[in-house]
Design an enzyme around this catalytic site. Structure first.
Site, mmCIF file in Angstrom:
data_model
loop_
_atom_site.group_PDB
_atom_site.id
_atom_site.type_symbol
_atom_site.label_atom_id
_atom_site.label_comp_id
_atom_site.label_asym_id
_atom_site.label_seq_id
_atom_site.Cartn_x
_atom_site.Cartn_y
_atom_site.Cartn_z
ATOM 1 N N ASP A 193 4.997 3.935 -1.681
ATOM 2 C CA ASP A 193 3.825 4.588 -2.241
ATOM 3 C C ASP A 193 3.862 4.479 -3.776
ATOM 4 O OD1 ASP A 193 1.528 6.631 -1.556
ATOM 5 O OD2 ASP A 193 2.696 7.653 -3.096
ATOM 6 N N ASP A 319 -1.939 2.232 8.316
ATOM 7 C CA ASP A 319 -1.877 3.090 7.127
ATOM 8 C C ASP A 319 -3.264 3.620 6.771
ATOM 9 O OD1 ASP A 319 -1.446 4.186 4.553
ATOM 10 O OD2 ASP A 319 0.189 2.773 4.196
ATOM 11 N N HIS A 347 1.529 5.351 7.045
ATOM 12 C CA HIS A 347 1.910 5.279 5.632
ATOM 13 C C HIS A 347 3.363 5.667 5.404
ATOM 14 C CE1 HIS A 347 1.295 5.036 1.362
ATOM 15 N NE2 HIS A 347 1.655 6.295 1.179
#
Length: 368
Positions: A193, A319, A347
């Site tokens: 991320d 995701d 994710h």
């Protein structure tokens, strides 16, 4: 308890249905004993069946969960017109195909023969080192040295997230870690991320101490870009993200936001739509606000430093936070050495596909 209740019920039935007799008590007792034995046998059979099913699941092959894709094949696109349906509206499998013990522990590699067996895990926005607990265990069991970093204001850090004013301050724990590495020692950085921007910053600062960089559903920027620039590419297309975000203005409403939090009721659909419930519960009590200032910082990345570190990208196909279309945009803008795809991963693949993620990380360490 069930067997006790069953025997009592059978005893009452015997008393009611059999005619009065001096042998009534003995008959009821004998009938109850036989019925208990039958129930015990049925329970044993059920346990055996369950064990057989579990054993069969453990023998499933792992290769179906991952695939490798090279930058040359990036023309094949995944549709970005629709957002994957949330977990609340579709059936899904939470099973992560298990590797057999010998596959998990070595996977055909002697860690002592690698350029480095030292892996540093860098979390994403709102997460902390805690989110890597499955990956840490799997990697250490395979013989790797593992460090998971809590960035400033994250995890167990006591720093106020709203007081973070730039990316440099946010990534300082990672910089301190790299600076203290012994001369000549290298590590493999793994960023998830927003952690992708953080490891990019580290690659520019300490290129000689980083053997490889792995971006897992991560922000992979080009020079002059900020994470906000990347996010703005999907402005208006990710309604779920917009619904989940709440900005915090610690310096007053007439100043830029200092951080943002994610609505806990939307966490599953946004970040964990394929993850086990227990991991969603862990995240819901562990996640913290995301500092906003670092998201605005533009990175200055040079070919001489950042460009000298080998890069790999792991795509997450289910995701909802960073859709596959956005991941491929970043890959096309700055192609890494190789691109891997994690099927069935949301994710947070360290929760939804920990074994598959582990296999890929080990495979990347083996690439010469």
């Amino acid at each position: 308890m069930c067997l006790v209740l069953s025997s009592r019920i059978m005893g009452n039935l015997c008393a009611r249905l059999k005619p009065p007799s001096t042998n009534t008590k003995k008959q009821c007792s004998s009938s109850s004993s036989r019925r208990e034995r039958r129930l015990d046998d049925a329970a044993i059979r059920e346990q055996a069946i369950a064990a057989a099913i579990l054993f069969k699941q453990h023998r499933q092959h792992f290769d179906r969960s991952t695939s490798l894709r090279y930058p040359n094949g990036l023309s094949k696109k995944t549709s970005s017109n629709t957002l994957p349906r949330s977990s609340s509206s579709r059936a899904r499998s939470l099973a992560d195909p298990l590797l057999q013990p010998h596959q998990l522990l070595n996977q055909g590699v002697n860690v002592d023969d690698l350029e480095t067996n030292h892996i540093v895990l860098v979390h994403g926005g709102g997460f902390g080192a805690w989110c890597w607990y499955k990956s840490i265990a799997l990697l250490e069991e395979s013989g790797y040295r593992v460090a998971a970093i809590d960035l400033t204001g994250s995890g167990v850090s006591s720093f106020d997230t709203n007081s973070i004013t730039n990316l440099s301050q946010y990534v300082k724990p990672l910089m301190d870690f790299l600076e203290k590495l012994p001369e000549g020692e290298k590590v493999i950085l793994v960023g998830h991320d927003f952690g992708g921007a953080c490891i990019s910053y580290a690659m520019e600062m300490f290129p000689l101490k980083i053997s490889k960089a792995v971006f897992v559903a991560a922000a992979m920027l080009t020079s002059g870009q900020s994470t906000l620039d990347i996010i703005s590419q999907q402005a208006g297309s990710n309604d779920l993200m917009q619904q989940a975000q709440t900005f915090i203005y610690a310096n007053g409403n007439d100043h830029p936001p200092t951080s943002f939090v994610l609505d806990k009721s939307l966490l599953r659909d946004l970040l964990f739509n394929q993850s086990p419930t227990k991991d969603v519960a862990l995240a819901s009590v562990s996640m913290r606000s995301v500092p906003f200032a670092p998201v605005l910082d533009k990175l200055s990345l040079s070919d001489l430093k950042y460009g000298s570190v080998r890069r790999f990208y792991i795509e997450t196909l289910e995701d909802n936070a960073i859709p596959i279309s956005l991941q491929e945009n970043m890959i096309n803008a700055s192609p890494p050495e190789k691109v891997f795809r994690l099927k069935g991963a949301d994710h947070s693949p360290f929760f939804s596909k920990p074994q598959a993620l582990h296999k890929l990380l080990v495979e990347i360490t083996k690439i010469h």
